[in-house]
Scaffold this motif. Structure first.
Motif, PDB file in Angstrom:
ATOM      1  N   ASN A 424       4.926  -9.602  -9.338  1.00  0.00           N
ATOM      2  CA  ASN A 424       5.540  -9.938  -8.053  1.00  0.00           C
ATOM      3  C   ASN A 424       6.980  -9.458  -7.978  1.00  0.00           C
ATOM      4  OD1 ASN A 424       3.170 -11.201  -7.662  1.00  0.00           O
ATOM      5  ND2 ASN A 424       3.948 -13.224  -8.162  1.00  0.00           N
ATOM      6  N   ALA A 428       8.204  -7.061  -5.078  1.00  0.00           N
ATOM      7  CA  ALA A 428       9.262  -7.472  -4.147  1.00  0.00           C
ATOM      8  C   ALA A 428      10.213  -6.311  -3.873  1.00  0.00           C
ATOM      9  CB  ALA A 428      10.017  -8.653  -4.709  1.00  0.00           C
ATOM     10  N   THR A 429      10.564  -5.556  -4.917  1.00  0.00           N
ATOM     11  CA  THR A 429      11.443  -4.406  -4.667  1.00  0.00           C
ATOM     12  C   THR A 429      10.723  -3.360  -3.817  1.00  0.00           C
ATOM     13  OG1 THR A 429      10.775  -3.352  -6.711  1.00  0.00           O
ATOM     14  CG2 THR A 429      12.739  -4.716  -6.799  1.00  0.00           C
TER      15      THR A 429
ATOM     16  N   PHE B 566       2.523 -10.644   3.213  1.00  0.00           N
ATOM     17  CA  PHE B 566       3.811  -9.939   3.123  1.00  0.00           C
ATOM     18  C   PHE B 566       3.666  -8.488   3.563  1.00  0.00           C
ATOM     19  CE2 PHE B 566       5.421 -13.008  -0.294  1.00  0.00           C
ATOM     20  CZ  PHE B 566       6.208 -13.677   0.632  1.00  0.00           C
TER      21      PHE B 566
END
Lengths: 461, 651
Positions: A424, A428-429, B566
């Protein structure tokens, strides 16, 4: 109007810097296995494996290792052979990529100069010369070419063994060919870029627009407005130069030169046959063209390799439920296609910029993105430094790019090598990077539209 | 009612059955009367146990059960001794040869031997290994293999059916067996082996574990051992019928029997043992259908050499150790080289229910010897850290045995065959193959005589590497390295305990120049023991390497929804904002400015409210009276929406 002083010194310094890196750190950079640099499509290590398999009279595509073009294989394969002593295996390839980078930079520079000329011409026609003088123009060609050469991402791509410099060269070649109206070159660039990495196929729209309508210019409505003004004033003044100018605008704006486009299509056909012929010759005994399409385009479209990269699709498809997989594959790829038409309608007068937007979008949504793609669109972005001078969030974007490119390797290291982070963190980056690219694309488009609006206001005033 | 009817029908059925059976019975009797020869040719079963002390204070016990059945045409479908399940298996899948092994633990080639017949044929990789040679056209083999794995998995209560998927089995072309195309090979290194696999295996024996040697198989004591390999080998030919060999090889450590007199020497003396102390059971009589039932005890070559140095020769009772019952026969290995002592096998036969045979060995003095090793000690290991890439290394280290071989011939070359299967998620770069001879990198073409690579295909095939090395005998060590990238899998493809890692099956290393055959001299009788006959077969020396455990990176298994949301949010953000920018009209700003300049500052909500109210007013005015196009359209839509809603609610 004058170019950046000391352009050639800076360009030579960039090349020298690459050579220095190549000679000083021949082995311990390990950039070739970084996920940011080499994707399954562009990794030179995989190319070497494909070449080895081909030498062993097997299909280079057997083994799910190599997914690139067979032409690249015969072109670069020889250079990747491991030598027991002497230079590391990829030394000669990197040396060649330095040259390729240099050619790309030169082509970007030439494109920029063409853009600048056309900008000046159209401003002269529109009586906006004072705008040119006021804004203190930078030569976009020199600037963009230096941005491309000195971009750390480009340098990393060039050093790390990845074939994306070649892909970038082909794309730039297509754009340059279209800008300078050399149909064979444009067709060559487009066909090879498409052959190498599929996504440049959407560049056919800006290339045809460039060939048909000519280079970037303010919206044609302004010229119509101006010509109607000019004709009315010309009737009064009988001034010869103005009528000449109006004639010029008539020629450049209103006619879509079908001849050029047909010429381009013809050349595309020729190059396509040429590429297919060469590929089929090189794959004659081992597999065939159908296997090539399955293993290159099929591999790109179905996102089979789930190894991490700077995009978001790898994690998405590693996590998504299998029965949704096809649906989301369609969604992601159609997202690129969906944006083609609206962008083409709004930006048809700025075809070169349109090409940049297409490249940026596809490098954001492509299945195996790498920093090489970003290096290309950042270089092209600098071509429009005059138009995009008052772009919002440019500082935020700059910091964001730096932040992501520093954080992403750290997160990758924590996850893969140290085992203290998890997937994760790295994802995320990737998300942050996708957001940054989104902001970049949206803001650049909106400020380009704003620029046009401003021109219109100035012309009407 | 039904029962009654059945009982009424029963005598008739019996009569019918008798009538049908009479000719068969008669013919059977007649056949049996024909002479002893037919009996000889009929189904046979033999049981043998082979015991051998190992240098590292352990004992090897090797059970060998062999059943044979003559070609099926004569015998029909009925079997007296031979397991019917196996016969059906052979017939249904047209198996020529098959070998299935369940192994727990790793055979220690350094201290248990590497070149004797037991280690080269019975040492197996951990987990399940299955290979089969079919007598079928190449097209049908894959489908048959799948059926076979399912059948075997049912037969042995094991997950052999995992070998069904094409990612886990392979057709080796020459390194496993020379040039066969109809062979399939599969291995499951992680399969746990336990009694549930042993019980069905024992069921194939005519006496199960109720009588005979198999009654020794006390579960706790055999699973306590260091190595446990249960094997089933089938060969079927048109001329000889089916031969089923079931072997069980265990390496046990005898309990140390404390002896107060020799307390100081206890640690250096090998522990004394007997069959009853090791298996906690005794051999009580033989399995009656068995043709032969023997126990063998072997003193291996090096042991005999050491004994002869001390001047004891081949006696089974000397000052170093005692063998408790006296053997019936002694077999001595005959070696082509004269003037060298060789291994000795003692045979014990005479056991019955009344007088159980408790073969035991009692050590009296410390004694050290070494086992006969393979020419090269093979090991395989992983290099590199992290979860991105690594290398597999196979190293061959010269052993004592090779030095002897070297002494025999000068200017010789050693041939080594390596066969390795790698699962697809370990993505091997075959072009990175490097060879190091005595630590120095060597060009690949000098050493590798023959190489065949079939690279893995993602989610389809495993990759295999078949190599033939040839190098001078004087070489001390050879190392091969191959780089690989670790793959990333979809979350569904990870096994339940994903962080444990994934197993790479053992590589098989064969030394074609070296053979593990033995020939025995025995004066009076010809050797008819199946086990000793098997020892005499000319088998090449082969060693299995360790199975490797490759840890792969795992994604976060709890994240699918988060990742989907997301990613889709970012995508929506991109799509929405870009379209918004494109959609914005050029004249919009001016108009907005104009309207701001003209009108008084009206807030958004009041503006909307006023617009809405004006619309409502207009509608209330308009709908009852006017039959305008707009009104009717609105009505139509309203009705349609109502209809749809009604449809939903009613359903």
């Amino acid at each position: 109007m004058a170019g950046i002083r000391g352009y050639w010194t800076l360009a030579a310094a960039a090349i020298a810097f690459r050579l220095l890196l190549l000679l000083c750190f021949p082995k311990d950079l390990h950039l070739g296995s970084r996920p940011e640099v080499a994707t399954p499509l562009t990794s030179l290590r995989r190319l070497a494996e494909g070449y080895w398999l081909k030498q062993a009279s097997m299909s280079p595509y057997s083994g799910s290792m190599y997914h690139g073009s067979p032409l690249l294989l015969s072109f670069l394969g020889q250079l990747t052979i491991r030598r027991v002593e002497g230079r590391p295996p990829h030394f000669y390839c990197s040396l060649m990529f330095v040259v390729v980078d240099f050619i790309t930079a030169i082509l970007i520079r030439a494109t920029g100069q063409k853009l600048l000329l056309s900008r000046h011409k159209s401003f002269q026609v529109l009586n906006l010369s004072k705008l040119v003088e006021a804004s203190g123009t930078v030569n976009p060609g020199d600037f963009a070419s230096l941005v491309y050469l000195w971009n750390p991402l480009t340098i990393v791509t060039c050093m790390g063994s990845s074939t994306s410099p070649v892909d970038n060269l082909m794309v730039v070649m297509a754009i340059y060919g279209a800008c300078s109206r050399i149909a064979p070159l444009a067709a060559f660039g487009w066909v090879f870029a498409t052959h190498l990495s599929l996504y440049p196929i959407i560049l056919i729209v800006p290339v045809i627009l460039l060939l048909g309508y000519g280079l970037d210019a303010p919206p044609s409505k302004l010229f119509l407005h101006k010509t109607s003004d000019a004709s009315s004033s010309g009737a009064l003044n009988q001034s010869p130069d103005k009528s000449g100018a109006s004639k010029l605008t008539d020629n450049t704006i209103h006619t879509f030169s079908w001849v050029q486009v047909l010429h381009f299509v013809l050349w595309v056909f020729i190059w396509l046959c040429y590429v297919l012929l060469l590929s089929s010759i090189s794959l004659e005994d081992v597999g065939g063209l159908s296997e090539m399409f399955r293993k290159t385009y099929g591999f790109i479209l179905t996102v089979e390799d789930l190894s991490p990269n700077i995009g978001v699709l790898w994690y998405f498809f590693a996590e998504v439920f299998d029965f949704f997989r096809n649906f989301f594959l369609i969604v992601f790829h159609v997202n690129i296609l969906f944006m083609i038409l609206p962008l083409a309608i709004r930006l048809k007068h700025r075809s070169c910029f349109l090409a940049f937007v297409y490249i940026a979008i596809s490098s954001m949504l492509k299945s195996y993105p790498s920093v090489g793609d970003s290096a290309l669109y950042l270089g092209l972005l600098a071509l429009f430094c005059n138009e995009l001078a008052d772009m919002h969030f440019s500082f935020f974007l700059f910091c964001g790019y730096i932040g992501v490119s520093l954080l992403s390797p750290v997160m990758h290291n924590l996850w893969i090598w140290r085992g203290t982070g998890n997937a994760n963190f790295y994802f995320a980056t990737g998300l942050a990077y996708a957001c940054l690219q989104t902001v970049l694309v949206v803001e650049s488009v909106s400020s380009m539209l704003k620029h046009d609006r401003m021109l219109r206001k100035l012309v009407k005033a | 009612m039904a029962v009654l009817r059945h009982s009424a029908a029963f005598p008739f059925l019996l009569l019918l059955a008798l009538l049908i059976c009479i000719p068969a019975l008669v013919s059977g009797v007649w056949l049996n009367d024909d002479g002893g020869g037919v009996e000889e040719e009929g189904e046979q079963f033999s049981e043998e146990l082979f015991l051998k002390p190992l240098p590292d204070r352990k004992v090897l016990a090797h059970f060998h059960f062999q059943s044979t059945v003559p070609p099926s045409a004569a015998n029909g479908r009925h079997h007296h001794l031979f397991p019917k399940a196996i016969a059906q298996l052979v017939q249904k899948f047209q198996i020529k040869e098959l070998e299935l092994s369940f192994t727990q633990g790793r055979w220690n080639y350094e201290s248990w031997g590497g070149s004797d017949p037991i280690s080269s044929t019975n040492a197996k990789p951990p987990g399940v290994e299955l290979w089969a040679l079919f007598d079928l056209p190449v097209m049908e083999i894959d489908a048959t293999w799948k059926d076979l794995t399912h059948a075997l998995s049912g037969l042995f209560c094991a997950s052999i059916n995992f070998l069904e998927s094409s990612t886990s089995y392979f057709a080796p072309s020459w390194a496993f067996r020379s040039n066969v195309s109809n062979l399939r090979y599969g291995a499951l290194p992680r399969e746990a082996v336990c009694t549930e696999n042993l019980t069905p295996w024992l069921k194939l024996l005519p006496c199960r574990d109720k009588a005979g040697l198999a009654s020794l198989l006390d579960r706790p004591s055999i699973y306590k051992g260091y190595y446990h390999s249960q094997r089933l080998q089938l060969t079927s030919t048109k001329s000889t019928g089916i031969v089923l060999k079931q072997t069980l090889t265990v390496v046990l450590k005898p309990d140390v029997q404390r002896n107060s007199a020799h307390s100081s020497l206890d640690k250096s003396i090998q522990p004394s043992w007997s069959v009853s102390s090791m298996f906690k059971k005794n051999v009580t009589g033989l399995c009656v259908p068995a043709k032969t039932s023997r126990i063998f005890f072997e003193l291996e070559t090096n042991m005999v050499v050491e004994l002869e140095k001390l001047g004891y020769g081949d006696s089974w009772s000397n000052s170093i150790f005692d063998l408790s019952p006296n053997p019936v026969r002694v077999f001595k290995e005959s070696n082509p080289l004269p003037g060298r002592s060789n291994s000795i096998i003692y045979e014990f036969i005479n056991y019955s229910e009344h007088e159980p045979l408790d073969l035991g060995m009692k050590w009296k003095l410390p004694f050290i010897w070494s086992c006969s090793q393979a020419p090269f000690h093979v090991s395989r290991f992983l290099m590199g850290s992290g979860n991105e890439r690594g290398s597999i290394a196979i190293s061959l280290q010269s052993t004592e045995s090779n030095k002897e071989f070297l002494a025999k011939s000068h200017g010789c070359n050693v041939q080594v065959l390596i066969f390795q299967v790698v699962p697809w998620y370990v993505k091997v770069y075959y072009h990175t193959l490097q060879v190091f001879i005595d630590g120095k990198p060597q060009s690949v073409s000098d050493v590798i005589e023959k190489i065949q690579v079939s690279p893995s295909e993602d989610k389809l095939f495993p990759g295999t590497l078949e190599l033939m090395l040839r190098y001078p005998c004087s070489v001390q060590s050879v190392a091969l390295t191959l780089d690989f990238d670790k793959g990333f899998l979809h979350i569904d493809e990870y096994p339940p305990d994903a962080n444990q890692g994934f197993d790479i099956p053992s590589a098989l290393v064969t030394f074609p120049n070296f053979h593990s055959s033995r020939s025995y001299v025995e004066d009076n009788f010809s050797i008819n023991s199946p086990l000793l006959l098997k020892f005499q077969e000319k088998n090449v020396v082969r060693s299995y390497t360790e199975a490797l455990l490759v840890p792969l990176t795992t994604p976060d298994f709890s994240m699918p929804y988060n990742v989907i949301t997301f990613t889709c949010t970012v995508l929506a953000l991109f799509f929405g904002s870009l379209l918004n920018v494109l959609r914005r009209r050029v004249g919009e700003e001016e108009r907005l400015l104009n309207s701001k300049g003209n009108t008084t500052r009206i807030r958004l909500i009041p503006l909307l409210l006023s617009k809405f109210s004006s619309k409502l007013k207009g509608r209330t005015d308009g709908t009852p009276k006017s039959s305008s196009l707009l009104g009717s359209k609105f009505l139509l839509i309203l009705v349609a929406v109502l209809a749809v809603l009604w449809h939903y609610i009613s359903n």
